[in-house]
Design an enzyme around this catalytic site. Structure first.
Site, PDB file in Angstrom:
ATOM      1  N   HIS A 104       0.839  -1.207   0.000  1.00 40.00           N
ATOM      2  CA  HIS A 104       0.000   0.000   0.000  1.00 40.00           C
ATOM      3  C   HIS A 104       0.875   1.258   0.000  1.00 40.00           C
ATOM      4  O   HIS A 104       0.580   2.238  -0.692  1.00 40.00           O
ATOM      5  CB  HIS A 104      -0.881   0.050   1.259  1.00 40.00           C
ATOM      6  CG  HIS A 104      -1.820  -1.100   1.416  1.00 40.00           C
ATOM      7  ND1 HIS A 104      -1.732  -1.988   2.465  1.00 40.00           N
ATOM      8  CD2 HIS A 104      -2.872  -1.504   0.680  1.00 40.00           C
ATOM      9  CE1 HIS A 104      -2.702  -2.885   2.369  1.00 40.00           C
ATOM     10  NE2 HIS A 104      -3.404  -2.621   1.299  1.00 40.00           N
ATOM     11  N   GLY A 117      -2.723  -2.044  -7.289  1.00 36.50           N
ATOM     12  CA  GLY A 117      -1.591  -2.969  -7.341  1.00 36.50           C
ATOM     13  C   GLY A 117      -1.842  -4.123  -8.297  1.00 36.50           C
ATOM     14  O   GLY A 117      -2.959  -4.639  -8.389  1.00 36.50           O
ATOM     15  N   SER A 138      -2.296  -7.878   3.496  1.00 32.58           N
ATOM     16  CA  SER A 138      -2.833  -7.712   4.853  1.00 32.58           C
ATOM     17  C   SER A 138      -3.199  -9.064   5.433  1.00 32.58           C
ATOM     18  O   SER A 138      -3.135  -9.286   6.636  1.00 32.58           O
ATOM     19  CB  SER A 138      -4.098  -6.842   4.813  1.00 32.58           C
ATOM     20  OG  SER A 138      -3.856  -5.658   4.113  1.00 32.58           O
TER      21      SER A 138
HETATM   22  P1  AMP Z   1      -6.314  -4.078  -0.341  1.00 32.42           P
HETATM   23  O1  AMP Z   1      -6.197  -3.252   0.885  1.00 32.42           O
HETATM   24  O2  AMP Z   1      -5.837  -5.487  -0.178  1.00 32.42           O
HETATM   25  O3  AMP Z   1      -7.675  -3.972  -0.994  1.00 32.42           O
HETATM   26  O4  AMP Z   1      -5.291  -3.446  -1.395  1.00 32.42           O
HETATM   27  C1  AMP Z   1      -5.392  -2.098  -1.756  1.00 32.42           C
HETATM   28  C2  AMP Z   1      -4.530  -1.856  -2.963  1.00 32.42           C
HETATM   29  O5  AMP Z   1      -3.175  -2.197  -2.663  1.00 32.42           O
HETATM   30  C3  AMP Z   1      -4.957  -2.739  -4.158  1.00 32.42           C
HETATM   31  O6  AMP Z   1      -4.848  -1.965  -5.354  1.00 32.42           O
HETATM   32  C4  AMP Z   1      -3.945  -3.839  -4.122  1.00 32.42           C
HETATM   33  O7  AMP Z   1      -3.708  -4.433  -5.389  1.00 32.42           O
HETATM   34  C5  AMP Z   1      -2.704  -3.107  -3.645  1.00 32.42           C
HETATM   35  N1  AMP Z   1      -1.764  -4.055  -3.067  1.00 32.42           N
HETATM   36  C6  AMP Z   1      -1.991  -4.941  -2.078  1.00 32.42           C
HETATM   37  N2  AMP Z   1      -0.897  -5.694  -1.838  1.00 32.42           N
HETATM   38  C7  AMP Z   1       0.044  -5.278  -2.727  1.00 32.42           C
HETATM   39  C8  AMP Z   1       1.394  -5.674  -2.994  1.00 32.42           C
HETATM   40  N3  AMP Z   1       1.984  -6.637  -2.322  1.00 32.42           N
HETATM   41  N4  AMP Z   1       2.053  -5.014  -3.974  1.00 32.42           N
HETATM   42  C9  AMP Z   1       1.447  -4.026  -4.679  1.00 32.42           C
HETATM   43  N5  AMP Z   1       0.187  -3.605  -4.471  1.00 32.42           N
HETATM   44  C10 AMP Z   1      -0.507  -4.229  -3.507  1.00 32.42           C
END
Ligand code: AMP
Length: 282
Positions: free
Chosen positions: A37, A147, A186
């Site tokens: 993030h 991501g 997460s």
């Molecule tokens: P989330 O909180 O899991 O919904 O993720 C929020 C954003 O962070 C989304 O666009 C995910 O693809 C991105 N994201 C989560 N983990 C990673 C990672 N390891 N590398 C790059 N982007 C990430």
């Protein structure tokens, strides 16, 4: 940094910046922030006048048997991390604020969902597209950062932006990994200690398949089996899917060439992990 909890306040703040002609970079998340993030946030910080981070665990995108209630949450820690990254606005609405009543309209994703997570999580991408549509109207970003870890989500949002004519630039960001190759997530905190030891096999199996392709292997079934065998022999995880598709179209390939994605999902006892690699075959 201002923490904003209502849609009205968020839109009022954004309008002030729009009037000044300032660019808005937006990073939507479900919180429990990690380096993945933070990389999105720092890219948004570099490229825009104003950075908005949202934290909202969206119930619409979780199936009835999924981990909505056990999804990790820690707002105080997230707020400190966001502040350190120089976020201007942290949008942190409640479920009641986002969904005050049963929706009269929802967004249904028609393409790119019959494969990968769309197949094993029915309704998931409708929930994602619905919340992202709302968030885009609330934050009115110039650029939105997603991501590539959620590569199918990037493909779906790409379709949403173009079909609904959002004046927003989608910025896909590379996957951030732990030192042993595990994609940061997460959900990793919900792995048991022995599962955490095993989890890097996901990325290793993807790299092994990529190397086999570079060395000339073009049979998708052989590659899928190679990945499945590697994961089953080195972990207790249950394979949800292993797929090789065109990217970003997410079509099944008769012949491996062009831009492809190799994507996998593996269920451990309390958490389901996903990972992928995207590359070009000449
Ligand atoms: P989330 O909180 O899991 O919904 O993720 C929020 C954003 O962070 C989304 O666009 C995910 O693809 C991105 N994201 C989560 N983990 C990673 C990672 N390891 N590398 C790059 N982007 C990430």
């Amino acid at each position: 940094m201002k923490v904003i909890t209502t849609i009205q306040d968020m839109q009022n703040e954004i309008m002030k910046h729009k009037t000044l002609g300032e660019s808005i970079g937006f990073v939507p998340t479900m919180g429990f922030l990690h380096e993945g993030h933070l990389t999105l946030i720092s890219k948004a910080r570099e490229e825009n006048n104003i950075v908005v981070l949202s934290i909202f665990v969206n119930p619409l995108q979780f199936g009835p048997k999924e981990d909505y209630s056990t999804y990790p949450r820690d707002f105080d820690r997230d707020r400190a991390l966001a502040e350190a990254e120089k976020v201007d606005y942290l949008f942190y609405p409640s479920v009641e604020e986002m969904y005050p009543h049963e929706s009269s309209v929802k967004v249904v994703v028609q393409e790119r969902t019959d494969v990968l997570c769309g197949k094993s999580r029915p309704g998931h991408f409708d929930g994602v597209a619905t919340v992202i549509t709302k968030l885009f109207h609330i934050v009115m970003p110039t650029r939105a950062y997603f991501g590539k870890k959620d590569a199918q989500q990037v493909a779906v949002i790409d379709g949403l932006i173009s079909d609904f004519n959002f004046l927003i630039q989608l910025v896909p960001v590379d996957i951030v990994r732990e030192e042993d190759g595990l994609a940061k997530s997460s959900r990793n905190v919900n792995l048991l200690p022995e599962e955490r030891q095993q989890a890097p096999i996901l990325f290793r199996s993807l790299q092994k398949a990529k190397k086999a392709i570079i060395d000339g292997e073009r049979n998708p079934n052989k590659l899928v089996n190679m990945i499945k065998e590697a994961i089953s022999s080195e972990s207790d995880g249950e394979i949800d899917y292993v797929e090789i598709l065109s990217y970003p179209q997410l079509k099944v390939l008769e012949k491996l060439d062009g831009s492809i994605i190799i994507a996998i999902a593996v269920k451990f006892s309390r958490v389901r992990l996903i990972d992928n690699i995207i590359f070009q075959i000449d």
